[in-house]
Design a protein around this motif. Structure first.
Motif, short mmCIF file in Angstrom:
data_model
loop_
_atom_site.label_atom_id
_atom_site.label_comp_id
_atom_site.label_asym_id
_atom_site.label_seq_id
_atom_site.Cartn_x
_atom_site.Cartn_y
_atom_site.Cartn_z
N SER A 49 0.83 -1.21 0.00
CA SER A 49 0.00 0.00 0.00
C SER A 49 0.86 1.26 0.00
CB SER A 49 -0.93 0.00 1.22
OG SER A 49 -1.85 -1.06 1.15
N THR A 50 1.95 1.24 0.77
CA THR A 50 2.82 2.41 0.83
C THR A 50 3.51 2.64 -0.50
OG1 THR A 50 3.20 2.05 3.20
CG2 THR A 50 4.79 3.44 2.02
N LEU A 51 3.99 1.58 -1.14
CA LEU A 51 4.64 1.73 -2.44
C LEU A 51 3.68 2.28 -3.48
CD1 LEU A 51 6.86 -1.48 -2.75
CD2 LEU A 51 7.61 0.88 -2.39
N ALA A 52 2.43 1.82 -3.46
CA ALA A 52 1.45 2.32 -4.42
C ALA A 52 1.19 3.81 -4.20
CB ALA A 52 0.14 1.53 -4.29
N ALA A 53 1.09 4.23 -2.94
CA ALA A 53 0.85 5.65 -2.64
C ALA A 53 2.04 6.51 -3.03
CB ALA A 53 0.53 5.82 -1.16
N LEU A 54 3.25 6.03 -2.72
CA LEU A 54 4.45 6.80 -3.07
C LEU A 54 4.63 6.91 -4.56
CD1 LEU A 54 7.09 5.54 -0.47
CD2 LEU A 54 5.88 7.72 -0.49
N ASP A 55 4.38 5.82 -5.28
CA ASP A 55 4.55 5.85 -6.73
C ASP A 55 3.57 6.84 -7.36
OD1 ASP A 55 5.87 4.32 -9.11
OD2 ASP A 55 3.75 4.40 -9.62
N ALA A 56 2.36 6.91 -6.82
CA ALA A 56 1.39 7.88 -7.33
C ALA A 56 1.87 9.31 -7.11
CB ALA A 56 0.05 7.68 -6.65
#
Length: 459
Positions: free
Chosen positions: A394-401
């Protein structure tokens, strides 16, 4: 023969003749131990991030599809169609009905869910690592062949109308909607939940058309974290999701207006025995200079249980069970939120103490001890949030966005350790001054209105 040993308790071990043994100081956490992220953009435009995270034989999946409404003004009809699409997306394809999809996933210990908000459509799930090919097959089937069968869609529409009706009766929902309007006006980000009437008016054909025009791979991101070989996982995604194509770019949400300071808005909720206080002001993005100092200042004010504001309104005054401040990230920026729920008869007093604590952040900057406690909490909570496969995904998805990589996470402890008390004081002065804020107070205006108006700054 050796001398007999005597058993000592933990309390005895922890003491000396001079008193308790002093605990050694905590050492600085220099880096978050995180695995490498393998990234590849497929010919369709889908960006894939794969991470080998052993420990449990599972894989976590997060597919983020930008899914903003067209235009710069909130569109209630679009929001209703998008909400119904997310509720019915897994109800059937050309090859599987709802039960068939559930059986395929259950056979490999997996589950999928779909959610939507003004920014994106999120398909999230997890399953046994050995079942990843099956999960990808189901995902591809849904993305390219979801049929939204009319009987299923109409049932989901009825359920959704009922859920919205229940949600809109909740004071926190009323407060959230009022706060978003106060922050962002008629920008699409302010409309997070459609009305029941708008959902009831959605035609099944409109949902199918929205899927065809909006669920696009170009600009979307798929994150896989777990017991997997990253290169093999990306190759499998490329093969299985190769049929998910589209020339259009997934639609990103434009930046909302910057929240303007001003009086609080009193929102009348007849008969309410509680009030919801929601204050807000512009904040810092993760990638902006000074974010680490701002984060520590927020923790000292109201970001965790031992904060100044919590100590005041809960522990000392007993006005509330909980008070919290935190940052929400929006396209191009961020907003600081300050929220608590209190009894009607102490609403004005709670608002007064909240303004007092904001002013104290400016007049009495955080001490070195307060900053150190906040720093230890920030680092510790970061490590805990990333300890699971799901948390990391979840954190990687938010950071990538947000255009950030895993390196941002690795370097967080170093940036937090480098923050000085002077920098925290500057952040407190810049971001917590009471005159920067606006917001809403939701409650029975006949009960709480007179004292609030006498207090001032509420209209």
């Amino acid at each position: 023969m050796s001398a007999p040993t005597t058993h000592r308790s933990a309390e005895e071990i922890g003491r000396t003749l001079a008193g308790p043994r002093p605990l050694p100081p905590l050492g600085a956490t220099r880096e978050v131990p995180l695995p490498e992220v393998v990234t590849e953009t497929l010919p369709s435009g889908l960006r894939v991030l794969a991470v080998h995270r052993p420990g449990v034989p599972m894989v976590e999946m997060r597919l983020r599809v930008p899914f903003a409404a067209p235009g710069s003004v909130a569109d209630p009809a679009f929001t209703a169609r998008a909400e119904l699409l997310s509720s019915a997306m897994l109800t059937g394809t050309a090859t599987h009905d709802r039960v068939g999809i559930d059986d395929e996933l259950a056979g490999v210990g997996a589950e999928l869910g779909v959610a939507v908000d003004p920014e994106r459509l999120l398909v999230h799930g997890s399953g046994l690592a050995e079942g990843l090919p099956t999960v990808l097959d189901v995902l591809a089937d849904v993305l390219t062949g979801a049929t939204y069968p009319e009987p299923e869609l109409l049932r989901e529409r009825e359920r959704l109308v009922e859920r919205i009706s229940v949600a809109r009766a909740q004071p926190r929902t009323v407060a959230r909607e009022a706060l978003q309007r106060k922050r962002f006006g008629d920008h699409p980000i302010a409309l997070e939940m459609p009305s029941g009437e708008a959902v009831a008016a959605v035609d099944p054909g409109e949902v199918r058309a929205l899927h065809a025009e909006g669920v696009m791979p170009r600009g979307s991101t798929l994150v896989l974290v777990g017991e997997l070989d990253p290169a093999e996982a990306i190759a499998a995604v490329g093969k299985v999701l190769g049929g998910w194509t589209g020339a259009a770019q997934a639609r990103e949400l434009g930046p909302p207006p910057v929240t303007a300071a001003g009086p609080l808005e009193l929102v009348h909720r007849p008969g309410s025995v509680q009030s919801q206080l929601r204050l807000t002001a512009p904040a810092l993005r993760r990638d902006e200079e000074g974010y680490a100092a701002y984060q520590l200042a927020n923790l000292v004010f109201g970001g965790y249980f031992s904060s100044r504001w919590m100590e005041n309104v809960r522990e000392d005054k007993g006005y509330t069970y909980g008070a919290h401040s935190g940052t929400e990230f929006v396209p191009g920026g961020a907003v600081l939120g300050v929220e608590t729920d209190v009894a009607s008869d102490v609403t004005a007093a709670a608002l007064l103490e909240t303004r007092y604590e904001l002013g104290r952040m400016v007049a009495v900057p955080p001490t070195a001890d307060e900053i150190e406690a906040a720093r230890r909490y920030a680092v510790g909570s970061l490590l805990i949030s990333l300890d699971s496969q799901g948390g990391l995904a979840s954190t990687l998805a938010a950071l990538d966005a947000a255009g950030l990589s895993i390196d941002w996470l690795r370097e967080r402890p170093v940036r937090l350790e480098a923050v000085t008390p002077e920098q925290v004081a500057e952040a407190a002065l810049e971001y917590f001054a009471p005159e920067r804020f606006t917001g809403v107070v939701v409650g029975d205006a006949e009960v709480i209105g007179p004292r609030l108006r006498a207090l001032g700054g509420v209209e």
